[in-house]
Motif scaffolding. Structure first.
Motif, short mmCIF file in Angstrom:
data_model
loop_
_atom_site.label_atom_id
_atom_site.label_comp_id
_atom_site.label_asym_id
_atom_site.label_seq_id
_atom_site.Cartn_x
_atom_site.Cartn_y
_atom_site.Cartn_z
N GLN A 77 0.85 -1.19 0.00
CA GLN A 77 0.00 0.00 0.00
C GLN A 77 0.88 1.24 0.00
OE1 GLN A 77 -3.21 -0.10 2.75
NE2 GLN A 77 -3.97 1.94 2.24
N ASP A 81 -2.90 8.10 -1.80
CA ASP A 81 -4.24 7.50 -1.85
C ASP A 81 -4.50 6.96 -3.26
OD1 ASP A 81 -7.03 7.03 -2.05
OD2 ASP A 81 -7.40 8.42 -0.40
N LEU A 82 -4.53 5.66 -3.40
CA LEU A 82 -4.72 5.05 -4.71
C LEU A 82 -6.06 5.43 -5.33
CD1 LEU A 82 -3.21 1.50 -4.14
CD2 LEU A 82 -2.54 3.08 -5.95
N MET A 92 -4.33 -3.64 -5.75
CA MET A 92 -3.34 -3.75 -4.69
C MET A 92 -3.54 -5.07 -3.95
SD MET A 92 -2.78 -1.75 -1.14
CE MET A 92 -2.91 -3.11 0.00
N GLU A 94 -2.75 -7.15 -0.68
CA GLU A 94 -2.24 -7.09 0.69
C GLU A 94 -1.66 -8.46 1.03
OE1 GLU A 94 -0.73 -6.22 3.68
OE2 GLU A 94 -2.15 -4.54 3.45
N ASN A 99 -0.03 -3.88 8.17
CA ASN A 99 -0.11 -2.62 7.46
C ASN A 99 -0.91 -1.64 8.33
OD1 ASN A 99 -0.82 -0.49 5.78
ND2 ASN A 99 -1.11 -1.79 3.98
N ASN A 101 -2.03 1.42 7.90
CA ASN A 101 -3.06 2.30 7.36
C ASN A 101 -4.42 1.86 7.88
OD1 ASN A 101 -1.66 4.12 5.34
ND2 ASN A 101 -0.92 2.11 4.69
N ARG A 104 -7.91 -0.09 3.59
CA ARG A 104 -7.27 -0.53 2.36
C ARG A 104 -7.99 0.12 1.18
NH1 ARG A 104 -4.64 -1.44 5.83
NH2 ARG A 104 -3.83 -3.39 6.70
N PRO A 105 -7.34 0.19 0.02
CA PRO A 105 -8.00 0.77 -1.16
C PRO A 105 -9.20 -0.06 -1.61
CG PRO A 105 -5.62 0.63 -1.46
CD PRO A 105 -5.94 -0.16 -0.24
N CYS A 108 -8.55 -3.71 -3.56
CA CYS A 108 -7.56 -4.46 -2.80
C CYS A 108 -8.02 -5.91 -2.69
CB CYS A 108 -7.41 -3.86 -1.39
SG CYS A 108 -6.25 -4.76 -0.33
N TRP A 317 -8.46 -2.22 8.30
CA TRP A 317 -7.35 -2.87 8.99
C TRP A 317 -7.86 -3.50 10.27
CZ3 TRP A 317 -3.80 -0.25 12.92
CH2 TRP A 317 -2.77 -1.11 13.31
#
Length: 329
Positions: A77, A81-82, A92, A94, A99, A101, A104-105, A108, A317
């Protein structure tokens, strides 16, 4: 399709490097299917079947990502910001647990059902490997020792527990990925003659050791996102004796090993070794191949390129504790 893989480590990998091994085998399989492949990594990567580009790790990554690819596949990641800043089709993956963040995007994916569920997602593609690169497997040759495979210095991998199981079962264990003397995480010396240490092994040495093993003893104490050591061992006809955490119950059914958080129960299972090595080998080869993995990723790429996102809301997360999971020595 033109696909750009973005990763923080170089490829190919020659020793441990689980993530790099997976993305290399995925890229190779996609190339075999007629897609154009490129890698964007720090300096030092090489690839004989695709383009290699380098980015400066001291500079912002976003302006260094070239355009002109149908999809960009991130293996981590990024700091930007994706969903807001990238502006191009992306996926993306994972690969890990920690992680930091908070989300997640939208595009993902995860590497096992358990891994996805812990992020409140249902989108995952199980890892796979190019088994043709592993050479011949001798399922009928006599085998003597068991093995542990992984970075032994990581406390969560629980090499100490693996040695405890071997001692209680009265068997010898080859530690592939650790040394008898360990100074990195506090001084540790392992005195038992039941354990034989080989350091970080790769290539022919690793494959030879797996070809000679009776089984994998792997009592990890964290939520393993997937478990490459597990499917590699199964491929070589080695049953798996591990803990029931993370993705392990998905990978290891009763026909393929035994799961418990108890040293005594694992030791009894090791002593009562009754598994069909060919069934283990066939299961790994058919279920966790780079071919199946590529099919899964192509489905995700096609969905993204059609203008849809993989999630309606960003996966969250799970804020896992870094405390070691229970182990009954």
């Amino acid at each position: 399709m033109r696909i750009l893989f973005v990763n923080w480590a170089t490829v190919p990998v020659f020793a441990y490097g689980g993530t790099e091994r997976v993305i290399w085998d995925l890229a190779l399989e996609l190339k075999k299917r007629g897609h154009e492949i490129a890698f964007l990594t720090p300096p030092g990567s090489t690839c004989d079947f695709g383009e290699v580009l380098a980015f400066d790790t001291e500079q912002d990554l976003l302006p260094q990502i070239p355009s002109g690819y149908d999809i960009t596949h991130f293996q981590f990641q990024p700091k930007f910001d994706l969903d807001r800043a990238f502006g191009r089709p992306y996926l993306m993956t994972e690969h890990g647990n920690y992680n930091k963040n908070p989300t997640r995007p939208l595009n993902c994916n995860f590497v096992s059902a358990d891994h996805a569920q812990r992020h409140r997602s249902e989108v995952y593609v199980p890892n796979g490997l190019n088994w043709d690169a592993y050479g011949p497997v001798n399922l009928s040759a006599p085998r003597e020792n068991f093995h542990f495979l992984g970075k032994a210095e990581w406390r969560a991998k629980n090499v100490k527990g693996a040695i405890q199981v071997a001692k209680k079962a009265g068997v010898d264990i080859d530690i592939l990925g650790g040394d008898r003397f360990n100074f990195r995480r506090g001084f540790r010396i392992t005195l038992t003659r039941r354990a034989h240490f080989f350091g970080m092994v790769g290539g022919a040495q690793k494959l030879s050791a797996l070809n000679a093993s009776r089984g994998l003893i792997f009592p990890m104490r964290w939520h393993e996102p997937f478990g490459l050591a597990v499917i590699e061992s199964l491929y070589f006809g080695c049953p798996v004796f591990s803990t029931p955490y993370g993705a392990l119950p998905e990978l290891v059914g009763r026909e393929f090993g035994f799961l418990s958080d108890s040293c005594g129960e694992l030791a009894r299972a090791v002593r009562d070794l009754r598994f069909d090595r060919k069934k283990l080998h066939d299961y790994a080869r058919e279920t966790y191949s780079s071919q199946k993995m590529a099919q899964g990723y192509l489905r995700l790429y096609e969905k993204i390129l059609s203008g849809r996102t993989l999630h309606e809301k960003p996966p969250i997360w799970p804020k896992l504790s870094k405390k070691l999971l229970p182990w009954k020595a």
